[in-house]
Design an enzyme around this catalytic site. Sequence first.
Site, PDB file in Angstrom:
ATOM      1  N   THR A 164       0.899  -1.149   0.000  1.00  0.00           N
ATOM      2  CA  THR A 164       0.000   0.000   0.000  1.00  0.00           C
ATOM      3  C   THR A 164       0.935   1.196   0.000  1.00  0.00           C
ATOM      4  OG1 THR A 164      -0.077   0.106   2.414  1.00  0.00           O
ATOM      5  CG2 THR A 164      -1.828  -1.179   1.343  1.00  0.00           C
ATOM      6  N   HIS A 165       0.568   2.238  -0.687  1.00  0.00           N
ATOM      7  CA  HIS A 165       1.442   3.410  -0.847  1.00  0.00           C
ATOM      8  C   HIS A 165       2.780   3.029  -1.486  1.00  0.00           C
ATOM      9  CE1 HIS A 165      -1.255   5.401   2.147  1.00  0.00           C
ATOM     10  NE2 HIS A 165      -1.218   4.198   2.715  1.00  0.00           N
ATOM     11  N   SER A 286      19.192  -0.357 -25.561  1.00  0.00           N
ATOM     12  CA  SER A 286      19.608   1.020 -25.714  1.00  0.00           C
ATOM     13  C   SER A 286      20.784   1.061 -26.685  1.00  0.00           C
ATOM     14  CB  SER A 286      20.027   1.589 -24.353  1.00  0.00           C
ATOM     15  OG  SER A 286      20.904   2.685 -24.542  1.00  0.00           O
ATOM     16  N   LYS A 292      21.184  -2.318 -21.003  1.00  0.00           N
ATOM     17  CA  LYS A 292      19.762  -2.002 -20.815  1.00  0.00           C
ATOM     18  C   LYS A 292      18.810  -2.926 -21.558  1.00  0.00           C
ATOM     19  CE  LYS A 292      18.342   1.978 -20.102  1.00  0.00           C
ATOM     20  NZ  LYS A 292      17.810   2.985 -19.212  1.00  0.00           N
ATOM     21  N   GLU A 299       5.690   0.636 -21.032  1.00  0.00           N
ATOM     22  CA  GLU A 299       5.606   2.097 -20.927  1.00  0.00           C
ATOM     23  C   GLU A 299       4.549   2.658 -21.871  1.00  0.00           C
ATOM     24  OE1 GLU A 299       9.843   3.895 -20.398  1.00  0.00           O
ATOM     25  OE2 GLU A 299      10.045   1.970 -21.390  1.00  0.00           O
ATOM     26  N   TYR A 326     -30.185  14.991 -35.813  1.00  0.00           N
ATOM     27  CA  TYR A 326     -28.831  14.892 -36.378  1.00  0.00           C
ATOM     28  C   TYR A 326     -28.240  16.272 -36.621  1.00  0.00           C
ATOM     29  CZ  TYR A 326     -24.970  13.911 -39.541  1.00  0.00           C
ATOM     30  OH  TYR A 326     -23.719  13.841 -40.101  1.00  0.00           O
ATOM     31  N   LYS A 334     -16.551   9.486 -35.451  1.00  0.00           N
ATOM     32  CA  LYS A 334     -15.916   8.247 -35.923  1.00  0.00           C
ATOM     33  C   LYS A 334     -14.431   8.152 -35.667  1.00  0.00           C
ATOM     34  CE  LYS A 334     -19.485   8.189 -39.238  1.00  0.00           C
ATOM     35  NZ  LYS A 334     -19.793   9.545 -38.699  1.00  0.00           N
TER      36      LYS A 334
HETATM   37  N1  ARG Z   1     -21.063  11.402 -43.209  1.00  0.00           N
HETATM   38  C1  ARG Z   1     -22.150  11.674 -42.370  1.00  0.00           C
HETATM   39  C2  ARG Z   1     -21.792  11.383 -40.920  1.00  0.00           C
HETATM   40  O1  ARG Z   1     -20.853  10.726 -40.705  1.00  0.00           O
HETATM   41  C3  ARG Z   1     -23.333  10.869 -42.775  1.00  0.00           C
HETATM   42  C4  ARG Z   1     -24.651  11.482 -42.419  1.00  0.00           C
HETATM   43  C5  ARG Z   1     -24.855  12.708 -43.232  1.00  0.00           C
HETATM   44  N2  ARG Z   1     -26.158  13.221 -43.066  1.00  0.00           N
HETATM   45  C6  ARG Z   1     -26.465  14.412 -43.444  1.00  0.00           C
HETATM   46  N3  ARG Z   1     -27.682  14.806 -43.255  1.00  0.00           N
HETATM   47  N4  ARG Z   1     -25.587  15.246 -43.963  1.00  0.00           N
HETATM   48  O2  ARG Z   1     -22.429  11.815 -40.018  1.00  0.00           O
END
Ligand code: ARG
Length: 467
Positions: A164-165, A286, A292, A299, A326, A334
């Site tokens: 611990t510690h 190294s 080494k 790491e 949206y 993504k």
């Molecule tokens: N490439 C767009 C995205 O990844 C797809 C959806 C686009 N929709 C739109 N209404 N422009 O979100």
Amino acid sequence: MTASPKTPAANQMWGGRFASGPDAIMQAINASIGFDQRLYAQDIAGSRAHAAMLAATGILSNKDAEAIGEGLLTVLSEIEAGKFPFRTELEDIHMNVEARLKEIIGEPAGRLHTARSRNDQVALDFRLWVRDQCDAAITGIEALMRAFLAQAEAGADWVMPGFTHLQTAQPVTWGHHMLAYVEMLSRDRGRFADARKRMNECPLGAAALAGTSFPIDRQMTATALGFDRPTANSLDSVSDRDFALEFLAAASITAMHLSRFAEELVIWSSAQFRFVRLSDKWTTGSSIMPQKKNPDAAELLRAKLGRILGATVALFTIMKGLPLTYSKDMQEDKEQVFDAADTLMLGLAAMTGMVGDMTANRESLAAAAAAGFSTATDLADWLVRSLGLPFREAHHVTGTLVALAETKACDLSELSLHELQSGHPGINQEVYAVLGVENSVRSRISHGGTAPDGVRAQAARWRGILK
Ligand code: ARG
């Protein structure tokens, strides 16, 4: 107004009301094809399910649906063969696939997008991709659990210092320490499984945001794509990215666990500790210091949480305050998730290799286990059990004996009975039994404790679970 030769042509997918196409810089900031091409398999699977459903519901002729289904398979093989001409001016994977489909099958390609929008399309593709990554994470975590379990089975009774510690606390067993990571990883596995279960609803058919007037069969596409059911609210369907956030949260916690063991490996493999030897496969030399052997992989694993947590914070920041439904902001989801997933899978594989290959140095572990007055608690417990002292008093007596041993630069077990009795006159010969580390760990038989028998039982339980 006539378009100058420099004016780009309007987009062939949505350019009907546009006199000109986008500026080159607009194209650069707007396009996602550079990264969302990774969704090609999901995009094509979703489109094929959609086309089959459109035919089954009579929205599309069987002939057109067949042409679309076949054409999409051609597109798929082109992409997989590396022969697909991805085009930035077509923005994203959805429009690239559809445009190519049109080149291959002609007019029926234009009917594929009936009762669908890129908004539900991307929500579907991304969800399918993240769902696959949950499965991959679970597989990777299980492999790592097995590597830790094998270490635990090999050294269920090897003694080592528990800290611990990062100060020597009490002796524990190697197997117990290894199984601590099996427990952590099993929670990680559970988090990915939970997230997968929750995300397993199909957004396809939400269309742009409001649903559609076509008589679609959302149950059919949901089933075809392996979902439990269609999502219940079209607005939520196209604006939800919780599934990606849950994946990132689970990935962050997993990466934090990898980082903690990585840090232990860095410490343990140092010349000062010598608890483990990492194999040549996971270390580097190294160029200037010939002696080494650097734990580079450990790491890097210690650091990788930075990227994954960074992606998590990024996606929270992207989603924060977005009004329904949206918004293009969401296209930024993504790259974060892709990078985090790649980093996690690589990290799990590297850690699995390192744990599988590492060799515990039993002698160093045992020597360190005995050092640092690690059995002081055992002495205090003995005073309580054998002499009936209140624990607070026993603690104090033990403290004075530790101080005595320290001034003599020896271990508690090396003090003479006479010296021990200076702490309390009732101490007798039997005390030496608990001052040894082997006895200490053997005595920790409480549920979840470090006693070798308990560790073996837990290891056997995990062996049954992990097969
Ligand atoms: N490439 C767009 C995205 O990844 C797809 C959806 C686009 N929709 C739109 N209404 N422009 O979100």
